[in-house]
Design an enzyme around this catalytic site. Structure first.
Site, PDB file in Angstrom:
ATOM      1  N   GLY A 132      25.308 -52.587 -27.856  1.00  0.00           N
ATOM      2  CA  GLY A 132      24.720 -51.631 -26.913  1.00  0.00           C
ATOM      3  C   GLY A 132      23.645 -50.754 -27.553  1.00  0.00           C
ATOM      4  O   GLY A 132      22.775 -50.237 -26.852  1.00  0.00           O
ATOM      5  N   GLU A 141      20.608 -52.801 -27.456  1.00  0.00           N
ATOM      6  CA  GLU A 141      20.239 -52.915 -26.030  1.00  0.00           C
ATOM      7  C   GLU A 141      19.592 -51.628 -25.519  1.00  0.00           C
ATOM      8  O   GLU A 141      18.621 -51.665 -24.759  1.00  0.00           O
ATOM      9  CB  GLU A 141      21.481 -53.290 -25.214  1.00  0.00           C
ATOM     10  CG  GLU A 141      21.909 -54.729 -25.493  1.00  0.00           C
ATOM     11  CD  GLU A 141      23.274 -55.083 -24.939  1.00  0.00           C
ATOM     12  OE1 GLU A 141      24.232 -54.318 -25.178  1.00  0.00           O
ATOM     13  OE2 GLU A 141      23.387 -56.118 -24.249  1.00  0.00           O
ATOM     14  N   GLU A 198      28.307 -59.156 -30.461  1.00  0.00           N
ATOM     15  CA  GLU A 198      29.394 -59.282 -29.474  1.00  0.00           C
ATOM     16  C   GLU A 198      30.220 -60.554 -29.629  1.00  0.00           C
ATOM     17  O   GLU A 198      31.433 -60.546 -29.404  1.00  0.00           O
ATOM     18  CB  GLU A 198      28.830 -59.216 -28.039  1.00  0.00           C
ATOM     19  CG  GLU A 198      28.359 -57.836 -27.600  1.00  0.00           C
ATOM     20  CD  GLU A 198      26.927 -57.511 -28.020  1.00  0.00           C
ATOM     21  OE1 GLU A 198      26.329 -58.271 -28.808  1.00  0.00           O
ATOM     22  OE2 GLU A 198      26.414 -56.488 -27.535  1.00  0.00           O
ATOM     23  N   ALA A 240      28.736 -50.534 -27.779  1.00  0.00           N
ATOM     24  CA  ALA A 240      29.653 -49.999 -26.784  1.00  0.00           C
ATOM     25  C   ALA A 240      30.958 -49.689 -27.518  1.00  0.00           C
ATOM     26  O   ALA A 240      31.232 -50.255 -28.581  1.00  0.00           O
ATOM     27  CB  ALA A 240      29.887 -51.037 -25.696  1.00  0.00           C
TER      28      ALA A 240
HETATM   29  N1  COA Z   1      33.258 -48.874 -30.959  1.00  0.00           N
HETATM   30  C1  COA Z   1      34.249 -48.023 -31.294  1.00  0.00           C
HETATM   31  N2  COA Z   1      34.386 -47.483 -32.505  1.00  0.00           N
HETATM   32  C2  COA Z   1      33.473 -47.811 -33.436  1.00  0.00           C
HETATM   33  C3  COA Z   1      32.398 -48.701 -33.165  1.00  0.00           C
HETATM   34  C4  COA Z   1      32.319 -49.233 -31.856  1.00  0.00           C
HETATM   35  N3  COA Z   1      31.330 -50.057 -31.493  1.00  0.00           N
HETATM   36  N4  COA Z   1      31.663 -48.850 -34.291  1.00  0.00           N
HETATM   37  C5  COA Z   1      32.250 -48.071 -35.233  1.00  0.00           C
HETATM   38  N5  COA Z   1      33.334 -47.442 -34.709  1.00  0.00           N
HETATM   39  C6  COA Z   1      34.236 -46.505 -35.391  1.00  0.00           C
HETATM   40  C7  COA Z   1      35.178 -47.208 -36.349  1.00  0.00           C
HETATM   41  O1  COA Z   1      36.281 -47.734 -35.652  1.00  0.00           O
HETATM   42  C8  COA Z   1      35.556 -46.062 -37.279  1.00  0.00           C
HETATM   43  O2  COA Z   1      36.472 -45.230 -36.596  1.00  0.00           O
HETATM   44  P1  COA Z   1      37.782 -44.640 -37.369  1.00  0.00           P
HETATM   45  O3  COA Z   1      37.192 -43.833 -38.483  1.00  0.00           O
HETATM   46  O4  COA Z   1      38.453 -43.829 -36.324  1.00  0.00           O
HETATM   47  O5  COA Z   1      38.540 -45.825 -37.858  1.00  0.00           O
HETATM   48  C9  COA Z   1      34.248 -45.285 -37.379  1.00  0.00           C
HETATM   49  O6  COA Z   1      33.491 -45.641 -36.223  1.00  0.00           O
HETATM   50  C10 COA Z   1      33.428 -45.613 -38.611  1.00  0.00           C
HETATM   51  O7  COA Z   1      33.197 -47.009 -38.634  1.00  0.00           O
HETATM   52  P2  COA Z   1      33.577 -47.949 -39.873  1.00  0.00           P
HETATM   53  O8  COA Z   1      33.776 -49.330 -39.364  1.00  0.00           O
HETATM   54  O9  COA Z   1      34.685 -47.340 -40.675  1.00  0.00           O
HETATM   55  O10 COA Z   1      32.221 -47.859 -40.731  1.00  0.00           O
HETATM   56  P3  COA Z   1      31.654 -48.929 -41.763  1.00  0.00           P
HETATM   57  O11 COA Z   1      30.532 -48.264 -42.454  1.00  0.00           O
HETATM   58  O12 COA Z   1      32.757 -49.499 -42.573  1.00  0.00           O
HETATM   59  O13 COA Z   1      31.075 -50.124 -40.842  1.00  0.00           O
HETATM   60  C11 COA Z   1      29.874 -51.078 -38.986  1.00  0.00           C
HETATM   61  C12 COA Z   1      29.992 -49.921 -39.998  1.00  0.00           C
HETATM   62  C13 COA Z   1      28.769 -50.698 -37.988  1.00  0.00           C
HETATM   63  C14 COA Z   1      29.501 -52.363 -39.714  1.00  0.00           C
HETATM   64  C15 COA Z   1      31.215 -51.266 -38.257  1.00  0.00           C
HETATM   65  O14 COA Z   1      31.656 -49.989 -37.779  1.00  0.00           O
HETATM   66  C16 COA Z   1      31.154 -52.188 -37.060  1.00  0.00           C
HETATM   67  O15 COA Z   1      31.098 -53.399 -37.246  1.00  0.00           O
HETATM   68  N6  COA Z   1      31.183 -51.639 -35.814  1.00  0.00           N
HETATM   69  C17 COA Z   1      31.219 -52.403 -34.614  1.00  0.00           C
HETATM   70  C18 COA Z   1      29.870 -52.943 -34.272  1.00  0.00           C
HETATM   71  C19 COA Z   1      29.937 -53.796 -33.031  1.00  0.00           C
HETATM   72  O16 COA Z   1      30.571 -54.831 -33.000  1.00  0.00           O
HETATM   73  N7  COA Z   1      29.233 -53.348 -32.005  1.00  0.00           N
HETATM   74  C20 COA Z   1      29.099 -54.078 -30.779  1.00  0.00           C
HETATM   75  C21 COA Z   1      30.133 -53.691 -29.829  1.00  0.00           C
HETATM   76  S1  COA Z   1      29.919 -54.637 -28.348  1.00  0.00           S
END
Ligand code: COA
Length: 260
Positions: free
Chosen positions: A111, A114, A134, A66
């Site tokens: 999500g 999910e 989460e 999400a």
């Molecule tokens: N919601 C909003 N934005 C998200 C996102 C999410 N769930 N997951 C990634 N993004 C965004 C990042 O903020 C970044 O945006 P920006 O370029 O404007 O700063 C962009 O997507 C790229 O992500 P980034 O974190 O730079 O890539 P990465 O390769 O370094 O890491 C992940 C990848 C998936 C490990 C990391 O993005 C992450 O941990 N995301 C969240 C996952 C999460 O907790 N999901 C559950 C949500 S309930």
């Protein structure tokens, strides 16, 4: 149909649905959730779509969860409503009368896992990473993760994933049965398509009714569940497709199903 966050394409009986926010790793904001609901509604009765393949745009992510920027502002009642809307989407997919296959091309987190679990089948690239992170945000899964993960992989493994928040590799997910198959990343869409094509050769009404029988029966006592199966078996016997399929076998020819 034009959507801001989705790419939709129909080709030879398949509906391709791609979540298209690659800059945000295809994170589900509210608008994307609404668009997904809309797209599934539009294809429900569309005879050109016999099965749906869902994937994410770009090479990195299926859906990275999400949208955390929207989660940040939720309070008790808006949080409950947010979860309900996401859950509604997962229910629409799980109960969809046509097979829905997730082609997981990278991160499927929160999500994303999910959404994938609501799909009927899951094909993962070797690069796929699944998880429910989460708790790292001080939250819990809200689109069915605490319920469907346990049903798919058992309570012990589900609690490990949800409490640690760690990512699981494609091979681990495969060994748990969370993925149906794992393929090289550059073969993902072709393999998902091959699986979908094998499925859509079969009677379309039978596919929908098999999904319904399983969904309605699975959480009930066996006797009740078998009663549901018998009732739905009766329904499918009354279809033209059942007559065509059985006649084709006896006449040693290929069936021509019409979904009637
Ligand atoms: N919601 C909003 N934005 C998200 C996102 C999410 N769930 N997951 C990634 N993004 C965004 C990042 O903020 C970044 O945006 P920006 O370029 O404007 O700063 C962009 O997507 C790229 O992500 P980034 O974190 O730079 O890539 P990465 O390769 O370094 O890491 C992940 C990848 C998936 C490990 C990391 O993005 C992450 O941990 N995301 C969240 C996952 C999460 O907790 N999901 C559950 C949500 S309930």
């Amino acid at each position: 149909m034009e959507f801001k966050n989705l790419l939709l394409r129909k080709a030879d009986g398949l509906g391709w649905m791609t979540v298209n926010r690659p800059d945000k790793l295809n994170a589900l904001n509210r608008e994307t959730i609404e668009e997904l609901l809309e797209a599934f509604k539009a294809w429900r009765e569309d005879e050109e779509v016999l099965a749906v393949i869902m994937t994410g745009a770009g090479e990195k992510a299926f859906v990275a969860g999400a949208d955390i920027s929207e989660l940040a502002g939720l309070d008790e009642s808006s949080g409950r409503e947010y979860a309900r809307r996401g859950q509604e989407l997962t229910m629409v997919i799980e109960n969809y009368p046509k097979p829905v296959i997730a082609a997981i091309n990278g991160y499927a987190l929160g999500g994303g896992t999910e959404l994938a679990m609501a799909c009927h089948l899951r094909v993962g690239a070797e690069t796929a990473r699944l998880g429910q992170p989460e708790v790292k945000l001080g939250l819990i899964p809200g689109f069915g993760g605490t319920q469907r993960l346990a049903r798919l992989v058992g309570k012990g493994r589900a609690l490990e994933v949800i409490l640690s928040g760690r990512m699981i590799s494609a091979s681990e997910a495969l060994s748990w049965g969370l993925l149906n198959r794992v393929v090289p990343a550059d073969r993902l869409l072709a393999e998902a398509e091959a699986l979908a094509r094998e499925i859509i050769k079969n009677g379309p009404l039978a596919l929908g009714l098999a999904i319904e029988a399983m969904n309605r029966g699975l959480d009930r006592p066996l006797e009740e569940a078998l009663e549901i199966e018998a009732e739905i078996f009766g329904q499918v016997c009354a279809t033209e497709d059942a007559r065509e399929g059985t006649a084709a076998f006896l006449e040693k020819r290929q069936p021509r199903f019409r979904g009637q």
